[in-house]
Design a protein around this motif. Sequence first.
Motif, mmCIF file in Angstrom:
data_model
loop_
_atom_site.group_PDB
_atom_site.id
_atom_site.type_symbol
_atom_site.label_atom_id
_atom_site.label_comp_id
_atom_site.label_asym_id
_atom_site.label_seq_id
_atom_site.Cartn_x
_atom_site.Cartn_y
_atom_site.Cartn_z
ATOM 1 N N SER A 39 0.840 -1.203 0.000
ATOM 2 C CA SER A 39 0.000 0.000 0.000
ATOM 3 C C SER A 39 0.871 1.248 0.000
ATOM 4 O O SER A 39 0.534 2.256 -0.623
ATOM 5 N N ALA A 42 1.993 1.660 -3.584
ATOM 6 C CA ALA A 42 0.892 2.123 -4.435
ATOM 7 C C ALA A 42 0.596 3.591 -4.179
ATOM 8 O O ALA A 42 0.409 4.373 -5.115
ATOM 9 N N VAL A 45 3.125 5.834 -5.904
ATOM 10 C CA VAL A 45 2.892 6.026 -7.334
ATOM 11 C C VAL A 45 1.696 6.950 -7.547
ATOM 12 O O VAL A 45 1.744 7.913 -8.326
ATOM 13 N N ALA A 46 0.610 6.683 -6.816
ATOM 14 C CA ALA A 46 -0.598 7.484 -6.978
ATOM 15 C C ALA A 46 -0.332 8.954 -6.670
ATOM 16 O O ALA A 46 -0.688 9.845 -7.435
ATOM 17 N N PHE A 49 1.382 10.887 -9.370
ATOM 18 C CA PHE A 49 0.517 11.345 -10.459
ATOM 19 C C PHE A 49 -0.325 12.536 -10.025
ATOM 20 O O PHE A 49 -0.526 13.484 -10.785
ATOM 21 N N PHE A 50 -0.809 12.490 -8.782
ATOM 22 C CA PHE A 50 -1.565 13.637 -8.266
ATOM 23 C C PHE A 50 -0.714 14.899 -8.357
ATOM 24 O O PHE A 50 -1.171 15.938 -8.799
ATOM 25 N N SER A 53 -0.287 16.255 -11.839
ATOM 26 C CA SER A 53 -1.479 16.713 -12.538
ATOM 27 C C SER A 53 -2.142 17.889 -11.810
ATOM 28 O O SER A 53 -2.753 18.743 -12.432
ATOM 29 N N LEU B 8 -4.611 12.164 -13.620
ATOM 30 C CA LEU B 8 -5.417 12.143 -12.404
ATOM 31 C C LEU B 8 -6.159 10.809 -12.300
ATOM 32 O O LEU B 8 -6.179 10.162 -11.257
ATOM 33 N N ILE B 10 -5.385 7.965 -13.760
ATOM 34 C CA ILE B 10 -4.449 6.867 -13.487
ATOM 35 C C ILE B 10 -4.112 6.849 -11.999
ATOM 36 O O ILE B 10 -4.112 5.800 -11.354
ATOM 37 N N GLY B 11 -3.863 8.050 -11.458
ATOM 38 C CA GLY B 11 -3.532 8.164 -10.036
ATOM 39 C C GLY B 11 -4.624 7.571 -9.163
ATOM 40 O O GLY B 11 -4.371 6.749 -8.286
ATOM 41 N N VAL B 12 -5.872 7.977 -9.454
ATOM 42 C CA VAL B 12 -7.004 7.491 -8.655
ATOM 43 C C VAL B 12 -7.124 5.976 -8.795
ATOM 44 O O VAL B 12 -7.321 5.257 -7.808
ATOM 45 N N ILE B 14 -4.793 3.783 -9.456
ATOM 46 C CA ILE B 14 -3.746 3.077 -8.712
ATOM 47 C C ILE B 14 -4.040 3.096 -7.220
ATOM 48 O O ILE B 14 -3.890 2.100 -6.517
ATOM 49 N N LEU B 15 -4.505 4.254 -6.745
ATOM 50 C CA LEU B 15 -4.814 4.381 -5.316
ATOM 51 C C LEU B 15 -5.902 3.388 -4.919
ATOM 52 O O LEU B 15 -5.792 2.683 -3.916
ATOM 53 N N GLY B 18 -4.562 -0.084 -4.970
ATOM 54 C CA GLY B 18 -3.693 -0.299 -3.808
ATOM 55 C C GLY B 18 -4.505 -0.549 -2.552
ATOM 56 O O GLY B 18 -4.275 -1.503 -1.804
ATOM 57 N N TRP B 21 -6.225 -3.844 -2.585
ATOM 58 C CA TRP B 21 -5.318 -4.943 -2.313
ATOM 59 C C TRP B 21 -5.067 -5.087 -0.807
ATOM 60 O O TRP B 21 -5.059 -6.184 -0.264
#
Lengths: 474, 142
Positions: A39, A42, A45-46, A49-50, A53, B8, B10-12, B14-15, B18, B21
């Motif tokens: 987690s 993850a 990475v997330a 991107f935030f 953007s 944005l 893609i980010g959401v 992946i979050l 994650g 999981w």
Amino acid sequence: MLFSAITFILTFLFLAEPVLAHGFGQRIDLPIPLHLYISGAATTVAVSFFLISFLSEEKYLRLKNYPRFNLLRLAIFKLLVSNPVIIFIKIFFVFVLFLLIVSGIIGTQLSIYNISPVVVWILFAVGMVYISAFLGNIWQVINPWKSTFEFIETLSMKLFKEGVSLNLNYPKTWGVWPAVVFYFTYKWIENVYPKSAEPFSLSLMLLQYSLITFTGMFLFGKDVWLRLGDPFGFLFRILSKFSITEVKSDGKQVNLRPPVVGLAEEERMGISQIFFVLLMLSILSFDGLKETLIGFKFSSFLFDLGFNNMLVNTAGMIFLAMIFILIYLLFSWLIKKIVKSSHSIVNIGASFVYSLLPIAIVYEVAHYWVFLTTEGQRIFYLISDPFGFGWDVFNTASIYPDYGVINFLSLWNFQVVLIVLGHIASVYIAHMIALRIFGNSKLAAKSQYPMLALMIIYTTFSLWILAQPLVSGV
Amino acid sequence: MNKNNIFLLIGVAILIAGLGWVYYAQQRQEQQVSPQPVSQTEEATTAADLNEKRVELSLESRTLFPSQVTVSQGDEVVLILISDEAGEFHIHGGYDIRNEVEANNPKEIRLTAQTAGRHAFEFHPEGEEEDLEVGALVVNPL
């Protein structure tokens, strides 16, 4: 200088008996559980991107003119940095240095009952890194070698009307190479040299370091040497760029500021600066890796081939550092290609290198937290009985470390959150630097794709190390 | 859709993936843990103490087998050590337990695993100054 350091190391490698290298103190760390590691990765990475953007140019630049508060406006802080108090602090730390050297010579040779290994390898090696990175560059005030030299200089000014330093021109081509060489030697002693925690050899090493430092200050002047040649002067100064304080206008301003922002300031010192920072990062990872099952299996394989412990560890340190430096230069080259910049690879690399420090600092905190808070407690009994003679000066001689202070469940969460925060700080700083050197926001954003990839790799690598099963034994 | 929105999204994604999981991993862990109390009650008729964990350790040619003993916080642990060499066997870290060991004579070491963490086993062969780290007691937190 490089030559003498190498011969120093080689002498130990081939003359010393293959003694079992024993890290000082006990590490009771447990690896972070897999679901937290995943987690954390993850989220990293997330969040990346935030960041690219959401944040616009103005949001990045807003922090360029960050709020500052001059602490000298507070009466209590003014008192704290007034001359008598500062002189008292300096004398105290010169006394501590003296105590450490004496303790190694006359005190017990059992490391944990002698104050010198605990102060050097826990409070200084780990604690000072934390203090510099979070509070500020306190080392430049308490550095006992600097204080002693200042004292001698003042005395000489009074008696002979001239200073003691030759103030030779520090060769520009040296960059921070002396600091790189001595930093490597220091980390090698800490991680590889089997006698690092023996009080007597520690005293000898302190004396050797004193000789080097006084010679450097004598030749080039204390400010130049401590800024460029001395490993700790350089290390604690760059770490303090992450901290919440800054000293401006020759000490007339001691500002409180938001953390991290200092790292975006311009400071390009060429390839040696890149080497120093990446050496620091790689050795930190090496220290984590060598306790893991994978590191253990790899070194056992090499032992089976007939290489001795010190050779394997030394080669490991150098090898990992080279990999880190090569990867970093490769990414600097990628940035140059993508932006079609006229800056050289080294210039680009040196400009961005401090942006990796937040990830390294938070990893350092995550990695050493248990060690500092458990083994660091030894100082309580040691201040009462520094030489292991059975004294009880402050009535604290029976306070032994309490290992129950660690709550692993909260610690794991804290470690992961911290690493993600460090990652955010790194991405942010790199973006600020990109805006500064490439000027236009489109180019800056483009330049950050390789950087972002590199930071994701480094952050997840650090998390991965923390999640690895650990081993003990031979 | 502009580029920022794609990032944005893609980010959401992946979050969410994650977090999903993590939720799944925790569920699975609970499922793995849950059958234990049943088996423990079954064993309760045979074992004197519900939480007692007995582990036999052998130290041969200065190599410990198994080199790692894993227990849970609060467990009553009984280590039975057979060594082919006389010396002192220490459990360091949060325990600081020291035991004299005779060659080929089993030694019983009892402890309550109160402090979580990884606590080193060290063997000090008789008549030698060497401290050999031979393994560890791993106490998982509850």
